[in-house]
Motif scaffolding. Structure first.
Motif, mmCIF file in Angstrom:
data_model
loop_
_atom_site.group_PDB
_atom_site.id
_atom_site.type_symbol
_atom_site.label_atom_id
_atom_site.label_comp_id
_atom_site.label_asym_id
_atom_site.label_seq_id
_atom_site.Cartn_x
_atom_site.Cartn_y
_atom_site.Cartn_z
ATOM 1 N N ILE A 200 -17.261 62.464 50.808
ATOM 2 C CA ILE A 200 -16.903 61.068 50.489
ATOM 3 C C ILE A 200 -17.679 60.775 49.211
ATOM 4 C CG2 ILE A 200 -16.751 58.375 50.966
ATOM 5 C CD1 ILE A 200 -16.410 59.153 53.680
ATOM 6 N N ASP A 201 -17.267 60.583 48.301
ATOM 7 C CA ASP A 201 -18.017 59.971 47.029
ATOM 8 C C ASP A 201 -19.216 60.928 46.397
ATOM 9 O OD1 ASP A 201 -16.330 57.866 46.918
ATOM 10 O OD2 ASP A 201 -17.916 56.463 47.758
ATOM 11 N N SER A 202 -18.700 62.519 46.636
ATOM 12 C CA SER A 202 -19.515 63.510 46.264
ATOM 13 C C SER A 202 -18.876 64.126 44.912
ATOM 14 C CB SER A 202 -19.591 64.547 47.324
ATOM 15 O OG SER A 202 -19.809 64.139 48.386
ATOM 16 N N ALA A 203 -20.047 64.467 44.039
ATOM 17 C CA ALA A 203 -19.648 65.154 42.726
ATOM 18 C C ALA A 203 -19.089 66.617 43.239
ATOM 19 C CB ALA A 203 -21.054 65.265 41.824
ATOM 20 N N VAL A 204 -17.710 66.966 42.300
ATOM 21 C CA VAL A 204 -17.602 68.598 42.335
ATOM 22 C C VAL A 204 -18.678 69.295 41.801
ATOM 23 C CG1 VAL A 204 -15.703 69.919 41.619
ATOM 24 C CG2 VAL A 204 -15.110 67.620 42.064
ATOM 25 N N VAL A 205 -19.206 69.028 40.716
ATOM 26 C CA VAL A 205 -20.342 69.529 40.066
ATOM 27 C C VAL A 205 -21.356 68.513 39.844
ATOM 28 C CG1 VAL A 205 -20.756 70.945 37.970
ATOM 29 C CG2 VAL A 205 -18.492 71.264 39.074
ATOM 30 N N PRO A 206 -22.373 68.596 40.443
ATOM 31 C CA PRO A 206 -23.397 67.612 40.345
ATOM 32 C C PRO A 206 -24.089 67.751 38.872
ATOM 33 C CG PRO A 206 -23.720 68.645 42.031
ATOM 34 C CD PRO A 206 -22.548 69.352 41.683
ATOM 35 N N GLY A 207 -24.209 66.789 38.043
ATOM 36 C CA GLY A 207 -24.455 66.411 37.003
ATOM 37 C C GLY A 207 -23.414 66.798 35.821
ATOM 38 N N GLY A 208 -22.113 67.052 36.268
ATOM 39 C CA GLY A 208 -21.102 67.546 35.192
ATOM 40 C C GLY A 208 -20.681 66.386 34.508
#
Length: 215
Positions: A101-109
């Motif tokens: 839930i509400d997680s980035a596919v690529v953190p910082g992307g």
């Protein structure tokens, strides 16, 4: 030399016994358009694992074009995704039971990537082949968007000479036996995907025509 194309589809999910995205990918690979060498690869409907499988397929095939297919039950035609967003927000669990839930596919992307397919030209090609098609402005927030964003990030950061994008396909008729939702025969979907590939291989330049939406 034939243009190398990687075409992916997903395994069934959500209790379904089939996934028309994979069925269509297999059909296109079995009888590819002239001048195009199509390799079909099935991806798991699992966050994370799907991108690992996609990366492995890209490394093996070394494609010049990548088109990922996914199922979008309820849509009337084959829809070419314009944009992918950097968020996983799962309404249902994936096939491994994960529900981010509400997680980035690529953190910082980046927040989003536009497709590098000529989306409107692809839609026009499908319509010319007698297949209903449209531009879509949302790939959802499930594993399809996860793959659409992950592919775009891979191409943008490591393989800028390769183009690619994501395409959603409707349910197959056997998935809506009560007739209560739109569907398309897998053979029709495959014909549309083949037309799309022919258009995308020829040029990356898009048509300047209106395919927008009010909502």
């Amino acid at each position: 030399m034939a243009t190398r194309v990687l075409l992916t589809g997903f395994e069934p999910f959500g209790g379904e016994s089939v996934n028309p995205s994979w069925q269509a990918a297999e059909l296109v690979a079995a009888a590819p358009p002239e001048g195009i060498a199509v390799t079909a690869v099935q991806l798991p409907c699992v966050f994370g694992e799907s991108l690992s499988a996609l990366r492995a397929a890209v490394d093996e095939v070394r494609p010049e074009l990548v088109v990922c297919l996914g199922q979008a039950g309820g849509r009337h035609g084959v829809t070419v995704e314009r944009v992918a967003v950097n968020v996983d927000d799962a309404r249902i669990p994936d096939n491994a039971g994960a529900r981010p839930i509400d997680s980035a596919v690529v953190p910082g992307g980046p927040a989003a990537y536009f497709s590098t397919l000529p989306v409107k030209r692809c839609v026009a090609a499908m319509r010319s082949a007698g297949v209903p098609g449209a531009v879509s402005n949302t790939a959802g927030t499930f594993v399809c968007n996860h793959v659409a964003y992950g592919l775009a990030h891979l191409l943008a950061t490591e393989l800028p000479g390769v183009r690619g994008g994501f395409v959603h396909v409707p349910w197959a008729p056997e998935q809506v036996v009560d007739g209560g939702a739109p569907s398309l025969p897998v053979e029709t979907v495959a014909r549309g995907v083949a037309a799309l590939l022919r258009a995308a291989v020829v040029t990356g330049d898009d048509l300047r025509v209106s395919e927008g939406a009010t909502h």
